[in-house]
Design a protein around this motif. Structure first.
Motif, PDB file in Angstrom:
ATOM      1  N   UNK A  14       0.792  -1.223   0.000  1.00 12.17           N
ATOM      2  CA  UNK A  14       0.000   0.000   0.000  1.00 12.17           C
ATOM      3  C   UNK A  14       0.831   1.283   0.000  1.00 12.17           C
ATOM      4  N   UNK A  15       2.062   1.246   0.513  1.00 14.69           N
ATOM      5  CA  UNK A  15       2.851   2.481   0.583  1.00 14.69           C
ATOM      6  C   UNK A  15       3.107   3.097  -0.793  1.00 14.69           C
ATOM      7  N   UNK A  16       3.481   2.334  -1.813  1.00 15.83           N
ATOM      8  CA  UNK A  16       3.676   2.970  -3.128  1.00 15.83           C
ATOM      9  C   UNK A  16       2.409   3.577  -3.715  1.00 15.83           C
ATOM     10  N   UNK A  17       1.234   3.140  -3.255  1.00 14.61           N
ATOM     11  CA  UNK A  17      -0.021   3.690  -3.785  1.00 14.61           C
ATOM     12  C   UNK A  17      -0.307   5.094  -3.254  1.00 14.61           C
ATOM     13  N   UNK A  18       0.137   5.383  -2.030  1.00 15.26           N
ATOM     14  CA  UNK A  18      -0.214   6.640  -1.389  1.00 15.26           C
ATOM     15  C   UNK A  18       0.973   7.593  -1.245  1.00 15.26           C
ATOM     16  N   UNK A  19       2.175   7.091  -1.429  1.00 16.94           N
ATOM     17  CA  UNK A  19       3.344   7.964  -1.276  1.00 16.94           C
ATOM     18  C   UNK A  19       3.434   8.906  -2.472  1.00 16.94           C
ATOM     19  N   UNK A  20       3.865  10.133  -2.227  1.00 18.94           N
ATOM     20  CA  UNK A  20       3.812  11.163  -3.255  1.00 18.94           C
ATOM     21  C   UNK A  20       4.928  11.053  -4.288  1.00 18.94           C
ATOM     22  N   UNK A  21       5.955  10.270  -4.009  1.00 16.66           N
ATOM     23  CA  UNK A  21       7.062  10.128  -4.951  1.00 16.66           C
ATOM     24  C   UNK A  21       7.130   8.683  -5.453  1.00 16.66           C
ATOM     25  N   UNK A  22       7.577   8.533  -6.683  1.00 17.59           N
ATOM     26  CA  UNK A  22       7.796   7.229  -7.261  1.00 17.59           C
ATOM     27  C   UNK A  22       9.250   6.821  -7.140  1.00 17.59           C
ATOM     28  N   UNK A  23       9.564   5.544  -7.423  1.00 14.51           N
ATOM     29  CA  UNK A  23      10.950   5.091  -7.252  1.00 14.51           C
ATOM     30  C   UNK A  23      11.929   5.701  -8.241  1.00 14.51           C
ATOM     31  N   UNK A  24      11.446   6.315  -9.338  1.00 12.30           N
ATOM     32  CA  UNK A  24      12.345   6.889 -10.331  1.00 12.30           C
ATOM     33  C   UNK A  24      12.115   8.382 -10.541  1.00 12.30           C
ATOM     34  N   UNK A  25      11.312   8.997  -9.695  1.00  9.52           N
ATOM     35  CA  UNK A  25      11.118  10.441  -9.762  1.00  9.52           C
ATOM     36  C   UNK A  25      12.294  11.142  -9.084  1.00  9.52           C
ATOM     37  N   UNK A  26      12.810  12.150  -9.746  1.00 11.85           N
ATOM     38  CA  UNK A  26      14.005  12.844  -9.257  1.00 11.85           C
ATOM     39  C   UNK A  26      13.635  14.193  -8.637  1.00 11.85           C
ATOM     40  N   UNK A  27      14.312  14.504  -7.567  1.00 11.04           N
ATOM     41  CA  UNK A  27      14.210  15.807  -6.911  1.00 11.04           C
ATOM     42  C   UNK A  27      15.639  16.306  -6.709  1.00 11.04           C
ATOM     43  N   UNK A  28      16.218  16.845  -7.797  1.00  3.17           N
ATOM     44  CA  UNK A  28      17.624  17.226  -7.775  1.00  3.17           C
ATOM     45  C   UNK A  28      17.899  18.400  -6.852  1.00  3.17           C
ATOM     46  N   UNK A  29      16.883  19.200  -6.558  1.00  5.12           N
ATOM     47  CA  UNK A  29      17.106  20.323  -5.643  1.00  5.12           C
ATOM     48  C   UNK A  29      17.427  19.830  -4.229  1.00  5.12           C
ATOM     49  N   UNK A  30      16.845  18.687  -3.854  1.00  4.06           N
ATOM     50  CA  UNK A  30      17.082  18.139  -2.506  1.00  4.06           C
ATOM     51  C   UNK A  30      18.007  16.926  -2.537  1.00  4.06           C
ATOM     52  N   UNK A  31      18.849  16.852  -3.555  1.00  3.80           N
ATOM     53  CA  UNK A  31      19.750  15.709  -3.671  1.00  3.80           C
ATOM     54  C   UNK A  31      20.655  15.619  -2.447  1.00  3.80           C
ATOM     55  N   UNK A  32      20.794  14.371  -1.967  1.00  2.08           N
ATOM     56  CA  UNK A  32      21.644  14.057  -0.815  1.00  2.08           C
ATOM     57  C   UNK A  32      21.200  14.831   0.432  1.00  2.08           C
ATOM     58  N   UNK A  33      19.886  14.897   0.612  1.00  4.52           N
ATOM     59  CA  UNK A  33      19.330  15.525   1.813  1.00  4.52           C
ATOM     60  C   UNK A  33      18.752  14.445   2.723  1.00  4.52           C
ATOM     61  N   UNK A  34      18.678  14.749   4.003  1.00  9.95           N
ATOM     62  CA  UNK A  34      18.239  13.774   4.987  1.00  9.95           C
ATOM     63  C   UNK A  34      16.734  13.608   5.024  1.00  9.95           C
ATOM     64  N   UNK A  35      16.261  12.760   5.934  1.00 10.78           N
ATOM     65  CA  UNK A  35      14.815  12.528   6.060  1.00 10.78           C
ATOM     66  C   UNK A  35      14.070  13.813   6.395  1.00 10.78           C
ATOM     67  N   UNK A  36      12.863  13.928   5.811  1.00 10.30           N
ATOM     68  CA  UNK A  36      12.024  15.101   6.041  1.00 10.30           C
ATOM     69  C   UNK A  36      10.571  14.693   5.892  1.00 10.30           C
ATOM     70  N   UNK A  37       9.685  15.663   6.027  1.00  7.07           N
ATOM     71  CA  UNK A  37       8.259  15.379   5.886  1.00  7.07           C
ATOM     72  C   UNK A  37       7.896  15.006   4.462  1.00  7.07           C
ATOM     73  N   UNK A  38       8.694  15.446   3.492  1.00  8.64           N
ATOM     74  CA  UNK A  38       8.424  15.129   2.088  1.00  8.64           C
ATOM     75  C   UNK A  38       9.180  13.881   1.632  1.00  8.64           C
ATOM     76  N   UNK A  39      10.351  13.667   2.172  1.00  9.64           N
ATOM     77  CA  UNK A  39      11.151  12.488   1.836  1.00  9.64           C
ATOM     78  C   UNK A  39      11.450  11.753   3.144  1.00  9.64           C
ATOM     79  N   UNK A  40      10.694  10.705   3.407  1.00  5.32           N
ATOM     80  CA  UNK A  40      10.729  10.058   4.718  1.00  5.32           C
ATOM     81  C   UNK A  40      12.084   9.439   5.031  1.00  5.32           C
ATOM     82  N   UNK A  41      12.728   8.855   4.045  1.00  6.53           N
ATOM     83  CA  UNK A  41      14.056   8.263   4.256  1.00  6.53           C
ATOM     84  C   UNK A  41      15.172   9.121   3.683  1.00  6.53           C
ATOM     85  N   UNK A  42      14.837  10.252   3.127  1.00 10.91           N
ATOM     86  CA  UNK A  42      15.841  11.111   2.522  1.00 10.91           C
ATOM     87  C   UNK A  42      15.937  10.901   1.024  1.00 10.91           C
TER      88      UNK A  42
END
Length: 338
Positions: A85-113
């Motif tokens: 169920x997590x991939x169904x509700x999580x806002x990011x996909x496994x291949x979606x890139x967020x280069x602005x936050x590259x190599x950033x730690x866990x946050x409310x938007x990226x749970x594992x970083x």
């Protein structure tokens, strides 16, 4: 009735009787008169339930009573639900890139970083958990099937005269051949080629080099069972060999097969993860826990600690359930008592 080997005299016998007489021994009398230990006070419904309890119900109670089984089931169920169920509700996909936050730690938007390529680690971990679960379960089932077929057939035909001995020798040589083949090198050679068609090819590829030791054990167990009276009776009655193997031999080794299959799931997951980590397992456009760990950055622990923790929790939970299942099926284990 007098025991001929009992050389005690009449005085010693009278003394022993006095010690065991409730009227003479207050300790025995207090135990016998204790209402909490009386069989008449036992609930009749519970007694009848224990007497009529089937084997499956007995095994279920033994398994669920084990604390390790409870912990393993909870952790494993939680991981399976997350993988589904997590991939169904999580806002990011496994291949979606967020280069602005590259190599950033866990946050409310990226749970594992986010790793250094801008990929969300939580999304990739959940997607990898899905594939690792499918490969682990499929490989364990296929490995057990190959082991059962080769092991039972080899053990059964070994007592069938000259031709049976030849067939048994051929199967044993086949097992030995696969044992000496460098399986890791062949997996590294064929895996990238088969990955171009489908990642599901990892299941038969891993099972092809994992069935041999189990088959040898099942062959030895079958050789012991073919000498039993009921198998001999079935043979003299003209029962078909396939019927004999499925009805009289397979049920007697089913508990061992179930345990081996359960523990084989974790072994298959670790095998696939190791191949993917060194670049010879799951390839793009798929992802597994091994490929997630492949993108680690030693200076950023969040890039490898969360997926490694998920992998460890998955393997440990499966092993805990396997150990509890072994204790439940083993009549000599202390955990198998009601």
């Amino acid at each position: 009735m007098t025991n001929p080997s009992d050389m005690r005299g009449t005085d010693e016998a009278a003394q022993l009787q006095a010690h065991s007489d409730p009227a003479e021994n207050p300790v025995i009398a207090s135990v016998l008169n204790d209402p909490s230990l009386s069989e008449q006070d036992l609930p009749q419904g519970d007694a009848r339930a224990i007497e009529s309890m089937g084997r499956s119900e007995l095994l279920r109670r033994r398994f669920l009573r084990n604390r390790s089984a409870q912990i393993g089931m909870v952790v494993f169920a939680l991981l399976v639900l997350l993988a589904i169920f997590a991939p169904m509700f999580y806002q990011y996909g496994p291949f979606e890139r967020d280069l602005r936050n590259a190599l950033s730690g866990p946050s409310a938007y990226h749970w594992f970083g986010v790793n250094e390529r801008g990929l969300d680690i939580f999304a990739r971990t959940m997607q990898g958990l899905r594939i690792s679960l499918v490969i682990g379960l499929g490989t364990a089932v296929l490995t057990s099937f190959l082991s059962v077929v080769v092991g039972i057939v080899a053990g059964f035909v070994s007592s069938k005269g000259r031709w049976g001995a030849l067939a048994d020798g051929a199967l044993v040589n086949l097992i030995n051949l696969f044992l000496v083949i460098p399986s890791l090198l062949l997996l590294m050679l064929f895996s990238p080629v088969l990955q171009q068609r489908s990642w599901l090819w990892m299941i038969p590829l891993l099972a092809l080099f994992a069935w041999m030791l189990t088959a040898r054990v099942l062959r030895a167990m079958t050789q012991q069972l073919v000498r039993t009276e009921y198998v001999e009776a079935a043979k003299f009655m003209g029962v078909h060999p396939v019927v004999t193997m499925t009805r009289h031999i397979l049920p007697n080794i089913a508990s061992w097969i179930i345990i081996d299959t359960t523990l084989g799931v974790s072994g298959a997951i670790l095998g696939e993860t190791g191949l993917s980590f060194i670049g010879f397992g799951i390839q793009y456009p798929q992802v597994s826990l091994g490929t997630v760990l492949q993108d680690y950055n030693i200076s950023a622990p969040y890039t490898w600690i969360p997926p490694a923790a998920v992998l460890a929790a998955l393997v440990i939970s499966i092993n805990l359930m396997g150990e509890a299942l072994r204790d439940a099926l083993d009549p000599t284990s202390g955990a198998s008592r009601l």
